[in-house]
Write a protein that holds these residues in place. Structure first.
Motif, short mmCIF file in Angstrom:
data_model
loop_
_atom_site.label_atom_id
_atom_site.label_comp_id
_atom_site.label_asym_id
_atom_site.label_seq_id
_atom_site.Cartn_x
_atom_site.Cartn_y
_atom_site.Cartn_z
N THR A 202 3.80 -7.88 12.39
CA THR A 202 4.64 -6.94 13.19
C THR A 202 3.63 -5.89 13.75
O THR A 202 2.78 -5.27 13.09
CB THR A 202 5.98 -6.62 12.60
N LEU B 200 3.07 -12.15 5.31
CA LEU B 200 4.05 -11.26 6.49
C LEU B 200 3.38 -10.00 6.25
O LEU B 200 3.34 -9.43 5.19
CB LEU B 200 5.40 -11.38 5.90
N ASN C 94 4.24 -6.42 7.38
CA ASN C 94 4.96 -5.43 7.85
C ASN C 94 4.16 -4.05 8.46
O ASN C 94 4.35 -3.23 7.57
CB ASN C 94 6.14 -5.22 6.89
N ASN C 95 3.96 -4.13 9.55
CA ASN C 95 3.00 -3.04 10.06
C ASN C 95 3.73 -2.10 10.97
O ASN C 95 3.37 -0.93 11.00
CB ASN C 95 1.78 -3.43 10.64
N SER D 278 13.20 -2.87 10.33
CA SER D 278 12.40 -4.14 10.43
C SER D 278 11.71 -4.69 9.31
O SER D 278 11.67 -5.70 9.08
CB SER D 278 11.27 -3.63 11.56
N LEU D 279 11.18 -3.81 8.54
CA LEU D 279 10.40 -4.13 7.24
C LEU D 279 11.51 -4.98 6.42
O LEU D 279 11.01 -6.03 5.60
CB LEU D 279 9.72 -3.07 6.56
N THR D 280 12.61 -4.29 6.16
CA THR D 280 13.48 -4.86 4.97
C THR D 280 14.07 -6.07 5.54
O THR D 280 14.15 -7.20 4.95
CB THR D 280 14.84 -3.88 4.95
N MET E 112 12.70 -8.50 7.91
CA MET E 112 11.61 -9.23 8.01
C MET E 112 11.48 -9.82 6.58
O MET E 112 11.29 -11.08 6.58
CB MET E 112 10.58 -8.54 8.88
N THR E 113 11.19 -8.88 5.77
CA THR E 113 11.13 -9.43 4.30
C THR E 113 12.18 -10.34 3.76
O THR E 113 11.88 -11.50 3.25
CB THR E 113 10.88 -8.26 3.41
N ILE F 291 3.60 -10.64 0.92
CA ILE F 291 4.13 -9.67 1.71
C ILE F 291 3.29 -8.40 1.87
O ILE F 291 3.09 -7.86 0.50
CB ILE F 291 5.48 -9.50 1.65
N ASN G 199 3.12 -4.65 2.96
CA ASN G 199 3.95 -3.70 3.52
C ASN G 199 3.12 -2.37 3.77
O ASN G 199 2.60 -1.80 2.98
CB ASN G 199 5.21 -3.10 2.64
N SER H 270 8.67 -1.84 -2.02
CA SER H 270 7.85 -2.86 -2.53
C SER H 270 7.73 -2.79 -3.80
O SER H 270 7.50 -3.91 -4.37
CB SER H 270 6.62 -2.28 -1.76
#
Length: 290
Positions: free
Chosen positions: A29, A105, A107-108, A137-139, A141-142, A157, A159, A186
């Motif tokens: 992302t 994944l 999460n950027n 978004s991070l939450t 998407m994870t 994953i 993060n 995380s």
């Protein structure tokens, strides 16, 4: 402690085969600039198929072309969404990712205010944008991807947090708070799934020369503030070896030094630095703000 952990990457260990260890596909992302773009490129060099998720279609296509030039043998898929829109975008993403076995994944995606601001100066719209982009978004998407990883009992994953998770950051209050969320989240889910073969990594870089930090030119072009290419080449070498790290040796050194300085002194120094950056940016842009 962080220097000891990071020294593992200084050893000439055999590079991990991410494709074998995690799977064939990677999702990144915020993948059209900075860390996200370079991380996608590095994963492409490791022969993973890439899903690029970002809001700018022109940049998505440009990044896709650059990646395919690096490695024409892989598949690159683009998904155009704006995470600031909140909940509504995730059904579309899930549909687009359906049937793809996601191995990694990243999460950027992240955002901060245009320049250092007092909390009352931040518009409600910008507050929601920071929370939707940096936290939601991070939450989500994870949550979306981890289910399939657990079924295969493999996956990673990554993060992207920030060194601002070390202490409260005046004039970047909501941003720094969002980044401590990333770290705690995380660490917590890593413990929850420690009996699986999933890798949950949190990267907490300090200042990097990217478009995200555009309010203070004093941070640019310094040895301790690498560009995204340099940072990612270092950080990606830690995946599968170190669960929580800055990702870059000089940032680890900075973190180590900070452990010996009273938090109040650091906070006051950062406040002073950000007030100066704020003043300079306002003057440069000709903004009429006290």
């Amino acid at each position: 402690m962080c220097l000891i952990k990071f020294s593992i990457t200084l050893l000439k260990l055999k590079p991990l085969d991410f494709k074998e260890k995690y799977g064939n596909w990677a999702v990144v992302t915020g993948s059209t600039d900075g860390i996200g773009k370079e991380y996608a490129k590095e994963l492409a060099r490791k022969n993973l198929n890439i899903v690029l998720i970002s809001r700018n279609l022109v940049k998505l296509n440009k990044t896709k072309d650059e990646i395919l030039t690096l490695n024409p043998s892989i598949t690159v898929k683009i998904i155009q969404v704006d995470f600031s829109m909140g909940k509504d975008v995730f059904d579309y993403i899930q549909t687009e990712l359906q049937d793809l076995p996601i191995g990694i994944l990243v999460n950027n995606v992240g955002i901060l205010t245009e320049y250092p601001m007092y909390f009352d100066e931040i518009s409600e719209k910008d507050l929601w944008n920071i929370m939707n982009i940096n936290i939601a978004s991070l939450t989500i998407m994870t949550r979306m991807i981890i289910v399939q990883m657990l079924k295969r009992n493999k996956g990673a994953i990554v993060n992207i947090s920030s060194a601002s998770n070390l202490l409260p950051v005046p004039l970047m209050s909501v941003y720094s708070a969002s980044k401590i969320y990333v770290r705690y989240f995380s660490d917590a889910i890593r413990s929850e799934y420690k009996k699986t073969k999933l890798t949950i990594q949190c990267l907490s870089p300090s200042y990097i020369n990217t478009n995200l930090i555009n309010f203070d030119v004093s941070f640019k072009n310094r040895y301790f503030f690498p560009d995204a290419i340099t940072y990612v080449k270092s950080a990606i070498a830690t995946l599968g070896r170190i669960d929580s790290t800055t990702g870059y040796w000089a940032h680890d050194l900075q973190e180590f030094i900070l452990l010996f300085i009273p938090a109040g002194l650091i906070t006051n120094f950062v406040f002073f630095k950000h007030k100066a950056a704020r003043k300079n940016y306002i003057k440069l842009k000709g903004k009429n703000i006290d």
